[in-house]
Design a protein around this motif. Sequence first.
Motif, mmCIF file in Angstrom:
data_model
loop_
_atom_site.group_PDB
_atom_site.id
_atom_site.type_symbol
_atom_site.label_atom_id
_atom_site.label_comp_id
_atom_site.label_asym_id
_atom_site.label_seq_id
_atom_site.Cartn_x
_atom_site.Cartn_y
_atom_site.Cartn_z
ATOM 1 N N ILE A 27 0.847 -1.319 -0.003
ATOM 2 C CA ILE A 27 0.045 0.040 0.068
ATOM 3 C C ILE A 27 0.759 1.352 0.123
ATOM 4 O O ILE A 27 0.631 2.203 -0.799
ATOM 5 C CB ILE A 27 -0.804 0.204 1.202
ATOM 6 N N LEU A 28 1.897 1.251 0.842
ATOM 7 C CA LEU A 28 2.801 2.445 0.908
ATOM 8 C C LEU A 28 3.622 2.618 -0.443
ATOM 9 O O LEU A 28 3.783 3.503 -0.756
ATOM 10 C CB LEU A 28 3.843 2.352 2.338
ATOM 11 N N LEU A 29 4.004 1.356 -1.198
ATOM 12 C CA LEU A 29 4.712 1.504 -2.197
ATOM 13 C C LEU A 29 3.787 2.143 -3.119
ATOM 14 O O LEU A 29 4.415 2.853 -4.271
ATOM 15 C CB LEU A 29 5.366 0.069 -2.771
ATOM 16 N N LEU A 30 2.718 1.598 -3.296
ATOM 17 C CA LEU A 30 1.465 2.359 -4.231
ATOM 18 C C LEU A 30 1.639 3.851 -4.362
ATOM 19 O O LEU A 30 1.625 4.591 -5.068
ATOM 20 C CB LEU A 30 0.250 1.411 -4.139
ATOM 21 N N ILE A 31 1.427 4.370 -3.064
ATOM 22 C CA ILE A 31 1.457 5.708 -2.595
ATOM 23 C C ILE A 31 2.595 6.293 -3.183
ATOM 24 O O ILE A 31 2.658 7.268 -3.720
ATOM 25 C CB ILE A 31 1.259 5.862 -1.191
ATOM 26 N N GLY A 62 19.094 11.070 7.891
ATOM 27 C CA GLY A 62 19.019 12.556 7.489
ATOM 28 C C GLY A 62 20.060 12.841 6.247
ATOM 29 O O GLY A 62 20.828 11.800 6.058
ATOM 30 N N GLY A 63 20.010 14.174 5.884
ATOM 31 C CA GLY A 63 20.822 14.580 4.758
ATOM 32 C C GLY A 63 20.324 14.440 3.319
ATOM 33 O O GLY A 63 21.044 14.843 2.558
ATOM 34 N N ALA A 64 19.230 14.033 3.107
ATOM 35 C CA ALA A 64 18.521 13.833 1.842
ATOM 36 C C ALA A 64 17.116 14.315 1.982
ATOM 37 O O ALA A 64 16.421 14.048 3.108
ATOM 38 C CB ALA A 64 18.761 12.672 1.390
ATOM 39 N N PRO A 65 16.363 14.646 0.948
ATOM 40 C CA PRO A 65 14.971 14.906 1.122
ATOM 41 C C PRO A 65 13.974 13.567 1.615
ATOM 42 O O PRO A 65 14.481 12.739 1.419
ATOM 43 C CB PRO A 65 14.690 15.128 -0.524
ATOM 44 N N VAL A 66 13.090 13.966 2.516
ATOM 45 C CA VAL A 66 12.296 13.156 3.098
ATOM 46 C C VAL A 66 11.650 12.244 2.118
ATOM 47 O O VAL A 66 11.598 11.048 2.267
ATOM 48 C CB VAL A 66 11.322 13.909 4.011
ATOM 49 N N ALA A 67 11.362 12.605 0.957
ATOM 50 C CA ALA A 67 10.457 12.004 -0.056
ATOM 51 C C ALA A 67 11.416 11.022 -0.497
ATOM 52 O O ALA A 67 11.019 9.848 -0.819
ATOM 53 C CB ALA A 67 10.119 13.004 -0.898
ATOM 54 N N VAL A 68 12.743 11.429 -0.730
ATOM 55 C CA VAL A 68 13.734 10.272 -1.263
ATOM 56 C C VAL A 68 13.949 9.076 -0.383
ATOM 57 O O VAL A 68 13.847 7.950 -0.543
ATOM 58 C CB VAL A 68 14.929 11.078 -1.632
ATOM 59 N N VAL A 69 14.363 9.550 0.875
ATOM 60 C CA VAL A 69 14.614 8.469 1.816
ATOM 61 C C VAL A 69 13.561 7.803 2.346
ATOM 62 O O VAL A 69 13.718 6.470 2.217
ATOM 63 C CB VAL A 69 15.037 9.146 3.243
ATOM 64 N N GLY A 70 12.359 8.242 2.302
ATOM 65 C CA GLY A 70 11.052 7.507 2.677
ATOM 66 C C GLY A 70 10.668 6.599 1.469
ATOM 67 O O GLY A 70 10.304 5.353 1.866
ATOM 68 N N SER A 71 10.969 6.856 0.252
ATOM 69 C CA SER A 71 10.771 6.029 -0.731
ATOM 70 C C SER A 71 11.659 4.992 -0.928
ATOM 71 O O SER A 71 11.344 3.716 -1.089
ATOM 72 C CB SER A 71 10.831 6.792 -2.195
ATOM 73 N N VAL A 72 12.869 5.279 -0.625
ATOM 74 C CA VAL A 72 13.875 4.277 -0.699
ATOM 75 C C VAL A 72 13.573 3.155 0.507
ATOM 76 O O VAL A 72 13.771 2.029 0.384
ATOM 77 C CB VAL A 72 15.420 4.680 -0.413
ATOM 78 N N LEU A 73 13.231 3.641 1.792
ATOM 79 C CA LEU A 73 13.181 2.794 2.873
ATOM 80 C C LEU A 73 11.806 1.934 2.584
ATOM 81 O O LEU A 73 12.086 0.913 2.929
ATOM 82 C CB LEU A 73 12.759 3.838 4.219
ATOM 83 N N ILE A 74 10.698 2.414 2.027
ATOM 84 C CA ILE A 74 9.660 1.833 1.721
ATOM 85 C C ILE A 74 10.009 0.671 0.863
ATOM 86 O O ILE A 74 9.161 -0.497 0.832
ATOM 87 C CB ILE A 74 8.322 2.704 1.312
ATOM 88 N N ALA A 75 10.633 0.941 -0.284
ATOM 89 C CA ALA A 75 10.736 0.039 -1.368
ATOM 90 C C ALA A 75 11.520 -1.101 -0.874
ATOM 91 O O ALA A 75 11.347 -2.472 -1.328
ATOM 92 C CB ALA A 75 11.549 0.879 -2.375
ATOM 93 N N LEU A 76 12.570 -0.625 -0.120
ATOM 94 C CA LEU A 76 13.444 -1.955 0.472
ATOM 95 C C LEU A 76 12.697 -2.538 1.432
ATOM 96 O O LEU A 76 13.007 -3.972 1.412
ATOM 97 C CB LEU A 76 14.706 -1.285 0.989
ATOM 98 N N ALA A 77 11.901 -2.100 2.346
ATOM 99 C CA ALA A 77 10.878 -2.894 3.348
ATOM 100 C C ALA A 77 10.162 -3.850 2.578
ATOM 101 O O ALA A 77 9.993 -4.819 2.948
ATOM 102 C CB ALA A 77 10.220 -1.838 4.111
ATOM 103 N N TRP A 78 9.322 -3.433 1.393
ATOM 104 C CA TRP A 78 8.505 -4.138 0.467
ATOM 105 C C TRP A 78 9.455 -5.137 0.043
ATOM 106 O O TRP A 78 8.666 -6.355 0.066
ATOM 107 C CB TRP A 78 8.040 -3.303 -0.564
ATOM 108 N N PHE A 79 10.406 -5.085 -0.502
ATOM 109 C CA PHE A 79 11.364 -5.886 -1.102
ATOM 110 C C PHE A 79 11.636 -7.333 -0.172
ATOM 111 O O PHE A 79 11.526 -8.507 -0.270
ATOM 112 C CB PHE A 79 12.298 -5.615 -1.975
#
Length: 199
Positions: A27-31, A62-79
């Motif tokens: 669901i989060l990855l779809l968002i 920290g150190g990168a835009p929240v959108a980028v960090v959150g996207s990477v985190l969600i994609a890796l967690a999904w996989f």
Amino acid sequence: MKNGGRREAMGGFVEATLEFPTVLFSILLLIVIVYWVLVLAGTTDIEDADGFGDFLGGLGLGGAPVAVVGSVLIALAWFASLVGGVLFSGLALAAVTLVIALALAWLCTRLLMVPLRKIFRAGPEASRNDFVGALCVIRTGRVSASFGQAEVTAADGSSAIVQVRQAGEDPLRSGSQALIYDYDVDGEFFWVTPVAPHS
């Protein structure tokens, strides 16, 4: 036969993405996908949420835009959860998979932040000027007009070791606090002055 096998494999994949705990990240990855499609279409901008940014900074992300960090985190967690869901079954193991997926996603994202921070810290002169007016902690045994280093913390929570100098002869030693009041472009160092300890 081949088409039937492909359909069966696709059906198994879809089923795996809809099982706990993978369905949470699906669901989060779809968002995330919809968000980035809107960004690419130009209908929305990459915005940072300060509160969530502070939370990620506290996790070492920290150190990168929240959108980028959150996207990477969600994609890796999904996989990670998808792989764990295929390898293990059962409610108890699903809960363990959830924890492991989150831990692996955090660890891998933290490692990816090292190169990402360098990418998003473009414009070194602007970032150096941002340190003017900030407090720093001296990291060398002394600071003179020609020698000294200090650690300064940026607004995003990351820290940096910078070259510092002082005009006077105040006893600035390792661990003492100083105020950055100017930046020397030619010498590429900061001018500092001691901060009197609170009584």
